[in-house]
Design a protein around this motif. Structure first.
Motif, PDB file in Angstrom:
ATOM      1  N   GLY A 143      61.256  39.307  44.775  1.00 32.37           N
ATOM      2  CA  GLY A 143      61.291  39.796  43.345  1.00 32.37           C
ATOM      3  C   GLY A 143      59.747  40.445  43.258  1.00 32.37           C
ATOM      4  N   ASP A 144      59.358  41.166  42.354  1.00 34.99           N
ATOM      5  CA  ASP A 144      58.075  41.987  42.174  1.00 34.99           C
ATOM      6  C   ASP A 144      57.118  41.111  42.083  1.00 34.99           C
ATOM      7  N   ASN A 145      55.821  41.800  42.082  1.00 29.77           N
ATOM      8  CA  ASN A 145      54.688  40.831  41.744  1.00 29.77           C
ATOM      9  C   ASN A 145      54.844  40.112  40.334  1.00 29.77           C
ATOM     10  N   GLY A 146      54.329  39.002  40.106  1.00 25.40           N
ATOM     11  CA  GLY A 146      54.405  38.579  38.712  1.00 25.40           C
ATOM     12  C   GLY A 146      55.818  37.980  38.448  1.00 25.40           C
ATOM     13  N   THR A 206      59.681  33.462  50.233  1.00 33.87           N
ATOM     14  CA  THR A 206      59.782  34.426  49.411  1.00 33.87           C
ATOM     15  C   THR A 206      59.051  35.647  49.940  1.00 33.87           C
ATOM     16  N   SER A 207      59.257  36.816  49.488  1.00 35.59           N
ATOM     17  CA  SER A 207      58.796  37.867  49.648  1.00 35.59           C
ATOM     18  C   SER A 207      59.031  39.115  48.496  1.00 35.59           C
ATOM     19  N   PHE A 239      68.285  35.079  46.653  1.00 37.25           N
ATOM     20  CA  PHE A 239      67.981  35.025  45.148  1.00 37.25           C
ATOM     21  C   PHE A 239      67.070  36.060  44.578  1.00 37.25           C
ATOM     22  N   HIS A 240      67.281  36.731  43.651  1.00 37.42           N
ATOM     23  CA  HIS A 240      66.556  37.735  42.970  1.00 37.42           C
ATOM     24  C   HIS A 240      65.780  37.214  41.929  1.00 37.42           C
ATOM     25  N   VAL A 241      64.237  37.521  41.715  1.00 34.51           N
ATOM     26  CA  VAL A 241      63.765  36.942  40.695  1.00 34.51           C
ATOM     27  C   VAL A 241      63.243  38.158  39.676  1.00 34.51           C
ATOM     28  N   GLU A 242      63.541  38.256  38.536  1.00 37.91           N
ATOM     29  CA  GLU A 242      63.153  39.428  37.662  1.00 37.91           C
ATOM     30  C   GLU A 242      62.608  38.607  36.273  1.00 37.91           C
ATOM     31  N   GLN A 243      61.158  38.928  36.135  1.00 39.07           N
ATOM     32  CA  GLN A 243      60.458  38.491  35.021  1.00 39.07           C
ATOM     33  C   GLN A 243      61.217  36.977  34.573  1.00 39.07           C
ATOM     34  N   GLY A 244      60.964  36.245  35.469  1.00 40.30           N
ATOM     35  CA  GLY A 244      61.368  34.787  35.270  1.00 40.30           C
ATOM     36  C   GLY A 244      62.796  34.452  35.277  1.00 40.30           C
ATOM     37  N   SER A 288      62.722  23.452  33.615  1.00 40.83           N
ATOM     38  CA  SER A 288      62.284  24.369  32.319  1.00 40.83           C
ATOM     39  C   SER A 288      60.998  24.012  32.005  1.00 40.83           C
ATOM     40  N   GLY A 289      60.162  24.899  31.544  1.00 44.15           N
ATOM     41  CA  GLY A 289      58.696  24.806  30.929  1.00 44.15           C
ATOM     42  C   GLY A 289      57.818  24.875  32.181  1.00 44.15           C
ATOM     43  N   VAL A 290      58.265  25.791  33.141  1.00 45.32           N
ATOM     44  CA  VAL A 290      57.236  26.068  34.373  1.00 45.32           C
ATOM     45  C   VAL A 290      56.876  27.501  34.375  1.00 45.32           C
ATOM     46  N   ARG A 291      55.654  27.656  34.097  1.00 47.48           N
ATOM     47  CA  ARG A 291      55.057  29.148  34.086  1.00 47.48           C
ATOM     48  C   ARG A 291      56.069  30.171  33.387  1.00 47.48           C
ATOM     49  N   ASN A 292      56.342  31.276  33.909  1.00 53.01           N
ATOM     50  CA  ASN A 292      56.963  32.170  33.469  1.00 53.01           C
ATOM     51  C   ASN A 292      58.781  32.006  33.433  1.00 53.01           C
ATOM     52  N   LEU A 293      58.883  30.858  34.292  1.00 49.96           N
ATOM     53  CA  LEU A 293      60.397  30.915  34.567  1.00 49.96           C
ATOM     54  C   LEU A 293      61.324  30.422  33.456  1.00 49.96           C
TER      55      LEU A 293
END
Ligand SMILES: Nc1ncnc2c1ncn2[C@@H]1O[C@H](COP(=O)(O)OP(=O)(O)OP(=O)(O)O)[C@@H](O)[C@H]1O
Ligand SMILES: [Mg+2]
Length: 366
Positions: free
Chosen positions: A30-33, A330-331, A349-354, A9-14
């Motif tokens: 996941g998308d950029n950012g 990652t990609s 794993f999919h990443v979306e807005q943290g 917890s508390g890591v950038r936008n995650l």
């Protein structure tokens, strides 16, 4: 030596999360950012105490949080099971624990996490400062030789004391410090030479598998005129050392030059070729570590597609698969990963807005 569970917890936008990664391949897309690099950054932070993309760790702490918490459960065939916990406050205060007991040095946690990172700025290992390449060599020694860290600390102390004497221009005390300095300098140098002797054939083998058309040579310089004894160099340079106020020669000035014939690789190779060479260095280092310790490396591969064409991406993935180690890769597009590589076992794993969620795979496995 896989990471069995990861909580942060508390890591950038995650968003706060707990993951159970696969012991083999973990695809993260996941998308950029969205937060892909941030996840790898959190793992590397636990392993090295440093971020691979920000010089100051305070930038990794999420803007809206007062603290960053990382917890890793690690399992190792030789060392056993271990829980690593770290807490960083915005004030800069830092607490690191292993199995509930406070650690006094990052190296104790690093021992459990032999992490290698291949990311878009990785080519800087070739063009960056000699210090980066010294650290690269020393990683390989640290993770294999039990006594290397202690010897390195002794050397740093000797160097500091000698430099203090030089700064104070206390030439009469120099002879006392010289013997200890030379003794520990030669120990470090012997470790590095022995390591590179074992490393070079492994590196050539791996580079050949990644790209048979690139040929580079590794040339080691100990940090002093290599045709002279260190004691003679120290005697010769003593007056100049006194003027400068520091020790000009020694293992702290060692260099690993990576060359294509008489040119530096960073001056002549294309960006993709440089990334290939650095990937070969890192895979060879992990492979050698595995052979020598029967433990396994953890690879963090960020943005695989950047700079590498499909053929090189595939060759790199194949080598990682052959190592049978834990990989986080990652990609932006899922297809850029899964179209070229279908490892025997993996998680997606999919990443979306943290927010990171595990996805079902095409074969039905979740
Ligand atoms: N300290 C911070 N607190 C909150 N958010 C941050 C912080 N630092 C960076 N971010 C944001 O975190 C997000 C995730 O960044 P990250 O680099 O992990 O994305 P990524 O998925 O790797 O993207 P890319 O595909 O572009 O490499 C970005 O939107 C960034 O602006
Ligand atoms: Mg990224």
């Amino acid at each position: 030596m896989p990471i069995r569970r990861l909580t942060l917890s508390g890591v950038r936008n995650l968003q706060p999360l707990t993951l159970s990664p696969h012991s083999a391949v973990n695809f993260i897309y996941g998308d950029n950012g969205s937060g892909k690099t941030s996840l790898l950054e959190a793992i590397s932070l636990m392993a090295s105490g440093k971020s691979f993309r920000s010089s100051q760790i305070k930038h990794v702490l999420a803007h809206d949080d007062e603290q960053m918490v990382l917890k890793l459960s690690v399992s190792d065939d030789h060392l056993g099971e271990c829980e690593l916990d770290s807490l960083r406050l915005r004030s800069g205060d830092y607490l690191l624990k292993m199995n509930g007991s406070v650690l006094t040095s990052q190296a104790q946690a690093a021992q459990w996490l032999p992490v290698q990172i291949i990311e878009p700025n990785t080519f800087k290992l070739l063009s960056g400062s000699p210090e980066e390449r010294r650290q690269f060599i020393d990683w390989g020694i640290f993770h294999v030789e039990q006594d290397f860290m202690a010897q390195w600390k002794v050397f740093r102390k000797q160097l500091k004391q000698r430099n203090a004497v030089l700064k104070q221009k206390e030439s009469e005390w120099l002879s006392i410090w010289n013997d200890g300095f030379i003794e520990s300098a030669l120990q470090i140098d012997a470790h590095r030479r022995a390591y590179l002797k074992r490393f070079k054939p492994e590196f050539e083998r791996i580079l050949n598998q990644l790209d048979a058309h690139i040929s580079v040579q590794l040339a080691y310089y100990p940090g002093w005129d290599k045709d002279s004894e260190l004691s003679a160099v120290m005697a010769r340079q003593q007056d100049r050392d006194l003027v400068l106020g520091y020790t000009q020669s020694g293992p702290h000035r060692a260099e690993l030059r990576i060359k294509v014939d008489k040119y530096l690789a960073s001056d002549v190779l294309s960006r993709g070729q440089q990334k290939t060479v650095v990937a070969a260095l890192k895979i060879a280092q992990g492979a050698l570590f595995q052979q020598e310790t029967q433990r396994s490396t953890i690879y963090l591969v960020d943005d695989l597609a950047s700079e590498l064409d499909e053929k090189h991406r595939f060759a790199l993935c194949k080598l990682l698969e052959d190592l049978k180690c834990q990989v986080f890769i990652t990609s932006i597009d899922k297809e850029k990963l899964t179209d070229i590589w279908q490892p025997r076992s993996s998680k997606l794993f999919h990443v979306e807005q943290g927010v990171i969620t595990e996805q079902a795979q095409a074969d039905g496995s979740a």
